[in-house]
Scaffold this motif. Structure first.
Motif, mmCIF file in Angstrom:
data_model
loop_
_atom_site.group_PDB
_atom_site.id
_atom_site.type_symbol
_atom_site.label_atom_id
_atom_site.label_comp_id
_atom_site.label_asym_id
_atom_site.label_seq_id
_atom_site.Cartn_x
_atom_site.Cartn_y
_atom_site.Cartn_z
ATOM 1 N N LYS A 40 3.892 -4.635 -16.180
ATOM 2 C CA LYS A 40 5.231 -4.952 -16.787
ATOM 3 C C LYS A 40 5.760 -3.556 -17.169
ATOM 4 O O LYS A 40 6.269 -3.397 -18.184
ATOM 5 N N ASN A 41 6.009 -3.019 -15.979
ATOM 6 C CA ASN A 41 6.580 -1.492 -16.071
ATOM 7 C C ASN A 41 6.181 -0.460 -16.780
ATOM 8 O O ASN A 41 6.713 0.253 -17.273
ATOM 9 N N ASP A 42 4.993 -0.745 -17.537
ATOM 10 C CA ASP A 42 4.184 0.105 -18.398
ATOM 11 C C ASP A 42 3.627 1.319 -17.630
ATOM 12 O O ASP A 42 2.144 0.910 -17.396
ATOM 13 N N PHE A 43 3.944 2.248 -17.164
ATOM 14 C CA PHE A 43 3.294 3.192 -16.176
ATOM 15 C C PHE A 43 2.820 4.216 -17.104
ATOM 16 O O PHE A 43 2.205 5.450 -16.496
ATOM 17 N N LYS A 44 2.466 4.330 -18.321
ATOM 18 C CA LYS A 44 2.167 5.146 -19.279
ATOM 19 C C LYS A 44 0.519 5.815 -18.778
ATOM 20 O O LYS A 44 -0.051 5.015 -18.731
ATOM 21 N N HIS A 45 0.440 7.340 -18.294
ATOM 22 C CA HIS A 45 -0.732 7.778 -17.739
ATOM 23 C C HIS A 45 -0.982 6.993 -16.555
ATOM 24 O O HIS A 45 -2.381 7.257 -16.308
ATOM 25 N N ILE A 46 -0.166 6.517 -15.825
ATOM 26 C CA ILE A 46 -0.616 5.988 -14.371
ATOM 27 C C ILE A 46 0.320 6.541 -13.461
ATOM 28 O O ILE A 46 1.462 6.459 -13.505
ATOM 29 N N THR A 47 -0.558 7.117 -12.560
ATOM 30 C CA THR A 47 0.344 7.856 -11.393
ATOM 31 C C THR A 47 0.340 6.677 -10.075
ATOM 32 O O THR A 47 1.501 6.787 -9.673
ATOM 33 N N ALA A 48 -0.576 5.932 -10.072
ATOM 34 C CA ALA A 48 -0.229 4.864 -9.037
ATOM 35 C C ALA A 48 -1.331 3.658 -9.166
ATOM 36 O O ALA A 48 -2.577 4.112 -9.757
ATOM 37 N N VAL A 49 -1.271 2.591 -8.469
ATOM 38 C CA VAL A 49 -2.083 1.492 -8.379
ATOM 39 C C VAL A 49 -2.220 1.349 -7.089
ATOM 40 O O VAL A 49 -1.173 1.056 -6.189
ATOM 41 N N LEU A 50 -3.470 1.178 -6.392
ATOM 42 C CA LEU A 50 -3.498 0.784 -5.123
ATOM 43 C C LEU A 50 -4.499 -0.323 -4.925
ATOM 44 O O LEU A 50 -5.553 -0.595 -5.630
ATOM 45 N N ILE A 51 -4.341 -1.130 -4.135
ATOM 46 C CA ILE A 51 -5.370 -2.206 -3.522
ATOM 47 C C ILE A 51 -5.662 -1.828 -2.101
ATOM 48 O O ILE A 51 -4.779 -1.788 -1.229
ATOM 49 N N TYR A 52 -6.888 -1.756 -1.953
ATOM 50 C CA TYR A 52 -7.531 -1.490 -0.599
ATOM 51 C C TYR A 52 -8.127 -2.418 -0.229
ATOM 52 O O TYR A 52 -8.749 -3.326 -0.624
ATOM 53 N N GLU A 53 -7.812 -2.783 1.160
ATOM 54 C CA GLU A 53 -8.630 -3.752 2.023
ATOM 55 C C GLU A 53 -9.203 -3.222 3.147
ATOM 56 O O GLU A 53 -8.574 -2.332 3.907
ATOM 57 N N ASN A 54 -10.629 -3.410 3.404
ATOM 58 C CA ASN A 54 -11.241 -2.813 4.421
ATOM 59 C C ASN A 54 -11.090 -1.271 4.400
ATOM 60 O O ASN A 54 -10.889 -0.782 5.360
ATOM 61 N N GLU A 55 -11.063 -0.895 3.256
ATOM 62 C CA GLU A 55 -11.002 0.647 3.032
ATOM 63 C C GLU A 55 -9.642 1.453 3.572
ATOM 64 O O GLU A 55 -9.331 2.627 3.584
ATOM 65 N N LEU A 56 -8.795 0.255 3.517
ATOM 66 C CA LEU A 56 -7.381 1.066 3.785
ATOM 67 C C LEU A 56 -6.231 0.524 2.841
ATOM 68 O O LEU A 56 -6.281 -0.550 2.437
ATOM 69 N N PRO A 57 -5.535 1.430 2.462
ATOM 70 C CA PRO A 57 -4.497 0.823 1.469
ATOM 71 C C PRO A 57 -3.592 -0.103 1.756
ATOM 72 O O PRO A 57 -2.581 0.079 2.658
ATOM 73 N N SER A 58 -3.316 -1.404 1.171
ATOM 74 C CA SER A 58 -2.692 -2.327 1.659
ATOM 75 C C SER A 58 -1.223 -2.378 0.892
ATOM 76 O O SER A 58 -0.352 -2.913 1.045
ATOM 77 N N VAL A 59 -1.570 -1.861 -0.306
ATOM 78 C CA VAL A 59 -0.324 -1.736 -1.323
ATOM 79 C C VAL A 59 -0.490 -0.564 -2.351
ATOM 80 O O VAL A 59 -1.521 -0.247 -2.631
#
Length: 120
Positions: free
Chosen positions: A13-32
């Motif tokens: 909900k746009n609360d990025f406090k203390h967050i640089t990035a969020v990633l989802i990896y599929e098969n060890e490759l970042p998909s998002v």
């Protein structure tokens, strides 16, 4: 197919406090890759990918559905990454902008579990 970016944005909900990035990896490759709106996307993505490369190569050793806290260099800054394998092929990674904990683990674990529940 689940829109990972939408899931992450709904959870944060746009609360990025203390967050640089969020990633989802599929098969060890970042998909998002989702980052705070003010971030320099190309540089940040490269630095995060490089910082997580060795960790992701060994992700098979991480216990499923459990948050793991790992120190990681993003550029020249040492921060913490919070990692959760949600199934054998998918891993959610939340990269903090700090090494300070200040009760962030509980918040980050809740974020990771909420994302897991929506993408599983």
């Amino acid at each position: 197919m689940t829109d990972y970016r939408e899931v992450i944005n709904n959870v944060l909900k746009n609360d990025f406090k203390h967050i640089t990035a969020v990633l989802i990896y599929e098969n060890e490759l970042p998909s998002v890759f989702v980052h705070p709106p003010y971030a320099d996307t190309k540089t940040l993505f490269f630095e995060v990918s490089q910082g997580l490369k060795e960790i992701m190569e060994n992700i098979i050793n991480f216990e499923m559905n459990k948050m793991h806290e790992v120190p990681v260099y993003i550029g020249k800054k040492l921060v913490l990454a919070y990692i959760m394998r949600v199934d054998p092929l998918k891993t959610v990674v939340l990269v903090s902008d700090t090494r300070e904990k200040d009760n962030l683990e509980m918040r980050f674990e809740k974020i990771l579990k909420d994302i897991k529940n929506q993408i599983s």
